[in-house]
Design a protein around this motif. Structure first.
Motif, PDB file in Angstrom:
ATOM      1  N   UNK A   9      33.683   2.592  -4.460  1.00 13.53           N
ATOM      2  CA  UNK A   9      32.697   3.324  -3.633  1.00 13.53           C
ATOM      3  C   UNK A   9      31.471   2.457  -3.361  1.00 13.53           C
ATOM      4  N   UNK A  10      31.040   2.444  -2.147  1.00 13.15           N
ATOM      5  CA  UNK A  10      29.884   1.641  -1.766  1.00 13.15           C
ATOM      6  C   UNK A  10      28.844   2.479  -1.051  1.00 13.15           C
ATOM      7  N   UNK A  11      27.778   1.877  -0.619  1.00 21.36           N
ATOM      8  CA  UNK A  11      27.431   0.459  -0.772  1.00 21.36           C
ATOM      9  C   UNK A  11      26.966   0.141  -2.185  1.00 21.36           C
ATOM     10  N   UNK A  17      12.620   4.028  -7.520  1.00 22.40           N
ATOM     11  CA  UNK A  17      11.207   4.419  -7.562  1.00 22.40           C
ATOM     12  C   UNK A  17      10.394   3.586  -8.536  1.00 22.40           C
ATOM     13  N   UNK A  18      10.993   2.543  -9.087  1.00 23.31           N
ATOM     14  CA  UNK A  18      10.240   1.656  -9.961  1.00 23.31           C
ATOM     15  C   UNK A  18      10.227   2.066 -11.416  1.00 23.31           C
ATOM     16  N   UNK A  19      11.129   2.941 -11.834  1.00 24.31           N
ATOM     17  CA  UNK A  19      11.161   3.368 -13.230  1.00 24.31           C
ATOM     18  C   UNK A  19      12.144   2.496 -14.022  1.00 24.31           C
ATOM     19  N   UNK A  20      11.701   2.060 -15.165  1.00 18.55           N
ATOM     20  CA  UNK A  20      12.543   1.266 -16.049  1.00 18.55           C
ATOM     21  C   UNK A  20      13.233   2.207 -17.028  1.00 18.55           C
ATOM     22  N   UNK A  21      14.558   2.246 -16.982  1.00 20.90           N
ATOM     23  CA  UNK A  21      15.341   3.224 -17.741  1.00 20.90           C
ATOM     24  C   UNK A  21      16.181   2.509 -18.784  1.00 20.90           C
ATOM     25  N   UNK A  22      16.279   3.106 -19.961  1.00 17.68           N
ATOM     26  CA  UNK A  22      17.211   2.662 -20.996  1.00 17.68           C
ATOM     27  C   UNK A  22      18.278   3.750 -21.126  1.00 17.68           C
ATOM     28  N   UNK A  23      19.503   3.432 -20.731  1.00 16.34           N
ATOM     29  CA  UNK A  23      20.598   4.401 -20.686  1.00 16.34           C
ATOM     30  C   UNK A  23      21.555   4.127 -21.835  1.00 16.34           C
ATOM     31  N   UNK A  24      21.730   5.098 -22.700  1.00 19.33           N
ATOM     32  CA  UNK A  24      22.670   5.001 -23.820  1.00 19.33           C
ATOM     33  C   UNK A  24      23.948   5.716 -23.428  1.00 19.33           C
ATOM     34  N   UNK A  25      25.070   4.989 -23.419  1.00 17.98           N
ATOM     35  CA  UNK A  25      26.353   5.539 -22.994  1.00 17.98           C
ATOM     36  C   UNK A  25      27.299   5.579 -24.185  1.00 17.98           C
ATOM     37  N   UNK A  26      28.032   6.667 -24.275  1.00 18.13           N
ATOM     38  CA  UNK A  26      29.044   6.830 -25.320  1.00 18.13           C
ATOM     39  C   UNK A  26      30.404   6.816 -24.652  1.00 18.13           C
ATOM     40  N   UNK A  27      30.926   5.602 -24.436  1.00 20.57           N
ATOM     41  CA  UNK A  27      32.196   5.436 -23.731  1.00 20.57           C
ATOM     42  C   UNK A  27      33.325   5.264 -24.739  1.00 20.57           C
ATOM     43  N   UNK A  28      34.389   5.943 -24.475  1.00 20.05           N
ATOM     44  CA  UNK A  28      35.579   5.792 -25.324  1.00 20.05           C
ATOM     45  C   UNK A  28      36.275   4.485 -24.974  1.00 20.05           C
ATOM     46  N   UNK A  29      37.238   4.131 -25.778  1.00 17.09           N
ATOM     47  CA  UNK A  29      37.950   2.876 -25.541  1.00 17.09           C
ATOM     48  C   UNK A  29      38.800   2.946 -24.290  1.00 17.09           C
ATOM     49  N   UNK A  30      39.153   4.137 -23.863  1.00 20.79           N
ATOM     50  CA  UNK A  30      39.962   4.308 -22.671  1.00 20.79           C
ATOM     51  C   UNK A  30      39.190   5.151 -21.677  1.00 20.79           C
ATOM     52  N   UNK A  31      39.075   4.648 -20.445  1.00 20.91           N
ATOM     53  CA  UNK A  31      38.429   5.426 -19.407  1.00 20.91           C
ATOM     54  C   UNK A  31      39.356   6.536 -18.955  1.00 20.91           C
ATOM     55  N   UNK A  32      38.825   7.691 -18.620  1.00 23.20           N
ATOM     56  CA  UNK A  32      39.684   8.809 -18.260  1.00 23.20           C
ATOM     57  C   UNK A  32      40.405   8.569 -16.947  1.00 23.20           C
ATOM     58  N   UNK A  64      25.327   7.183  -7.311  1.00 24.20           N
ATOM     59  CA  UNK A  64      25.989   7.231  -8.614  1.00 24.20           C
ATOM     60  C   UNK A  64      26.017   5.842  -9.235  1.00 24.20           C
ATOM     61  N   UNK A  65      25.967   5.833 -10.570  1.00 21.45           N
ATOM     62  CA  UNK A  65      26.222   4.622 -11.352  1.00 21.45           C
ATOM     63  C   UNK A  65      27.600   4.771 -11.970  1.00 21.45           C
ATOM     64  N   UNK A  71      31.962   8.154 -12.916  1.00 22.35           N
ATOM     65  CA  UNK A  71      30.530   8.306 -12.717  1.00 22.35           C
ATOM     66  C   UNK A  71      29.795   8.563 -14.022  1.00 22.35           C
ATOM     67  N   UNK A  72      28.581   8.031 -14.113  1.00 22.15           N
ATOM     68  CA  UNK A  72      27.760   8.175 -15.315  1.00 22.15           C
ATOM     69  C   UNK A  72      26.556   9.097 -15.095  1.00 22.15           C
TER      70      UNK A  72
END
Length: 737
Positions: free
Chosen positions: A199-201, A281-296, A220-221, A253-254
């Motif tokens: 998916x783009x752009x 908008x210029x915000x610095x974000x720290x995103x913590x992701x809990x990803x499994x070993x296999x993507x759904x 989306x990320x 999607x996250x």
């Protein structure tokens, strides 16, 4: 070394500079290599001027496993190591033998090309064909926005970690190219190129562990896994291909949107990751992701996980429904508040624009006597009329302020104002509303005249907008960037003046003997009597007289008289309508003076003299007669109208005299605006009258000072003389012309 990529008139130019080492001269040693990159689209304008590209090129430095050139930035986004087999297949034998880093360029026209760094340096010493130094790896057919490397093969725990085995390039439109070393059917090691569509752009991207690629779009990320199987694999045999690339990618999607810069900060051993992102908008974000070993993927979902997901979706739908309901309620409330504010603004503009002439929204005040609870009360009726096309709804109120006049003891001190506020529920076009308010007298029977009745419309911002600005229950859970509600000012409304009416003695007089049947009170209007006087009068009998101050003054002192003389010509010009109907000038003047008094119809009875009753029960006699003043004008006598006020109460005399003077002053101002020429007066006679009045005023001051120092015997003559001077001052020879 410093590598730059500069825009030329027709091509991009790659330049290499040698940077000084620490402790050496800070000046650069100069350029040591240069090569031009071919391009498909012209970079110059019509007149040869350079045009800025819509997308900037992407540069990265790729090193073989044995090189030490990238020891300080081996895991950065601008430089990384690559597996030896893939490094040799992509960049050739010379780069592998020289163990030279390679500069990989992704151009805005879609070309993916590379330049061996050591050959670029040596080309200066042994010049040859400069185009042979540039190798085009692939053409993505859209601007390249990211170049990275990742590891798709997982090794057992007893084996040491190796370098990335896959080169990845992403285009702005969503195309992704993955290059990996593979074995063909003949057992030859060849590069395997696989193209995908995401998916783009694509705004930005980053490579993580486990073969994952994170890429951001405006909405989306997403994360996609390029590792086959996504989990640990057994070691493969050398004769077998070390694992091919996937034929289909499943991006997930996250829940994060509008990320323009992305970097993988850290990764956990169980698939978790922490991303450092910069939003639009210029915000610095720290995103913590809990990803499994296999993507759904859809094919790998189990019945239990599907049921759990359905429960989560239903729960989320309920939560979203509650939030939507709360948001809809808040939006409706704010829409209603905005509608009310718009109507209030329209009403304000209409009232402020019509300062002269009839107003579309007006308020008129009339006074009348009534007897509620067996007590005479003067009431004011304020009639609010809406003759505009607007409506007065919630938030509007009619404010009536009653301000008493000055006290006789101290003219500079005024009484406290009383404010009445009446809500206007709904006043549509053509509607009217009446409000009746008591004015007095008080418990002592006194009525402090004159009274000023001011009417205004008040619009309460707190009542209309306060609820809409209050934070709702779900405001803390909203992800919208809304501003906090503004604090209402201390003055929580707007006030629009409508009218101002003065109630004087002429409006408060009552005429028990001349009142019409529909205006006559149900009994003789009289002031509140003192209980002691009533008791003593009952004991002495019906023909007895009390010795109170009021009765003694009425029996032994003559009534006080004040006169005002007005030019008959001035009155005829002002009262032309009523005088032309066959009414005498004296009757027309009395009608004009008592026009606002509802207790007597002077016009029907054609009176030129009337006796009324003041609010405290004292008689007030008004007499209008025509007289001639001879010594004032050189041309002959002047026809004048004399207005005489007579009363045994000095206070009522002054109040009535003040009311008559106020009406005459307004009439003189109106006639002066019409440029009416005054008669030819004798100036010397006017000066003499002025001197006489100045003499009387000085004598008054002298007599008042003498009263403070004389004894009781001699003060009687002084007081009698002072009374005579006051009578002369109340009947001056001055004339209003």
């Amino acid at each position: 070394m410093l590598v730059t990529l500069a825009q030329g008139p027709a091509q991009w130019k790659l330049q290499l500079f040698e940077c000084p080492c620490p402790g050496e001269d800070a000046r650069p040693a100069g350029q040591i290599g240069e090569v031009e990159l071919s391009t498909c689209s012209p970079l110059a304008g019509a007149l040869g001027e350079l045009t800025a590209p819509h997308f900037l090129p992407v540069l990265c430095c790729v090193s073989p496993p044995g090189s030490h050139a990238l020891h300080s930035c081996s895991r950065g986004s601008r430089g990384f190591f690559l597996e030896q087999a893939l490094f040799g297949l992509l960049f050739g034998v010379d780069a592998s033998l020289l163990e030279s880093p390679v500069i990989v360029c992704g151009l805005p026209d879609g070309q993916l090309c590379c330049v061996v760094l050591k050959t670029l340096v040596t080309s200066r010493l042994s010049p040859g064909d400069p185009k042979a130094l540039v190798k085009i790896l692939h053409h993505l057919e859209e601007p390249i926005v990211f170049i990275g490397a990742l590891k798709t093969e997982s090794l057992p725990e007893d084996m040491e970690d190796t370098h990335p085995d896959c080169l990845v390039a992403l285009g702005h439109g969503g195309r992704i190219l993955a290059i990996k070393a593979s074995w063909d059917e003949a057992g030859t090691l060849v590069p395997e190129l696989r193209g995908y569509r995401l998916p783009g752009p694509v705004l930005c991207a980053a490579c993580g562990g486990g073969g994952r690629v994170y890429h951001s779009t405006p909405s989306e990320l997403c994360v996609v896994d390029l590792a086959p199987g996504g989990g640990p694999r057994k070691p493969v045999q050398p004769s077998v291909a070390p694992g091919g690339l996937l034929s289909l990618l499943c991006p997930a999607g996250l829940g994060i949107c509008s990320v323009v810069a992305l970097s993988v900060a850290s990764e956990g051993p169980e698939g978790g990751a922490r991303l450092l992102a910069l939003s639009a908008r210029g915000r610095l974000l720290m995103c913590s992701l809990d990803l499994s070993s296999e993507l759904p993927c859809p094919a790998e979902a189990t019945v239990a996980s599907t049921g759990q997901k359905i429960k989560e979706l239903l729960s989320g739908i309920g939560t979203v429904s509650e939030r939507v309901s709360s948001l809809k309620k808040a939006v409706d409330q704010r829409n209603k508040a905005l509608t009310c504010l718009n109507e209030a603004m329209n009403v304000s503009c209409v009232l402020l624009a019509s300062r002269e002439g009839p107003r579309p929204i007006s308020c008129t005040t009339t006074t009348a006597w009534s007897r509620p609870q067996l007590r005479d009360v003067l009431t004011a009726t304020c009639r609010l009329e809406n003759n505009s096309g607007l409506s007065l709804d919630r938030g509007w109120a009619l404010c009536v302020q009653v301000l008493p006049g000055a006290h006789p003891e101290d003219p500079d001190v005024t009484g406290s104002a009383t404010t009445y506020t009446v809500p206007v529920d709904r006043l549509g076009p053509g509607d009217r509303r009446e409000v009746t308010l008591p004015l007095g007298p008080g418990e002592d029977g006194a009525l402090d005249l004159p009274l000023t009745v001011s009417c205004a419309l008040h619009y309460s911002l707190r009542e209309v907008v306060g609820g809409a600005l209050a934070p709702s229950e779900s405001s803390e859970d909203l992800s919208l960037d809304v501003c906090p509600p503004a604090v209402l000012p201390g003055q929580d409304g707007i006030c629009l003046p409508l009218s101002e009416h003065t109630v004087d003695m002429l409006q408060c007089l009552r005429f028990p003997g001349l009142a019409t049947p529909h205006t006559q009170a149900p009994g003789l209007l009289s002031p509140v009597c003192d209980p002691v006087d009533t008791f003593l009068g009952a004991l002495l009998g019906p023909h007895s007289e009390l010795g109170g101050p009021a009765s003694l003054r009425a029996k032994f002192l003559p009534p006080s008289v004040a006169t005002i003389k007005v030019s008959a010509e001035l009155l005829r010009a002002a009262l032309w309508d009523s005088h032309s109907a066959g009414t005498s000038l004296g009757c027309a003047t009395l009608q004009w003076l008592l026009a606002e008094n509802t207790a007597l119809d002077v016009q029907a009875q054609r009176l030129s003299s009337v006796q009324g009753v003041a609010p405290d029960g004292t008689d007030v006699h008004l007499t209008i007669r025509e007289v001639a003043v001879s010594p004032l004008c050189a041309a002959g006598p002047i026809q004048t109208v004399e207005i005489q006020v007579e009363s045994s109460s000095l206070h009522n005399l002054c109040s009535t005299h003040h009311a008559v003077i106020g009406r005459l002053q307004r009439m003189v101002v109106e006639q002066a605006a019409q440029s009416s020429s005054p008669p030819d007066l004798r100036v010397q006679y006017l000066r003499q009258m002025h001197v006489n009045h100045e003499t009387l005023l000085r004598e008054v001051q002298t007599l008042r000072d003498r009263l403070c120092t004389e004894d009781d015997a001699s003060s009687c003559a002084t007081a009698e003389r002072l009374l005579q001077v006051y009578r002369q001052l109340r009947s001056p020879s001055l004339l209003l012309v």
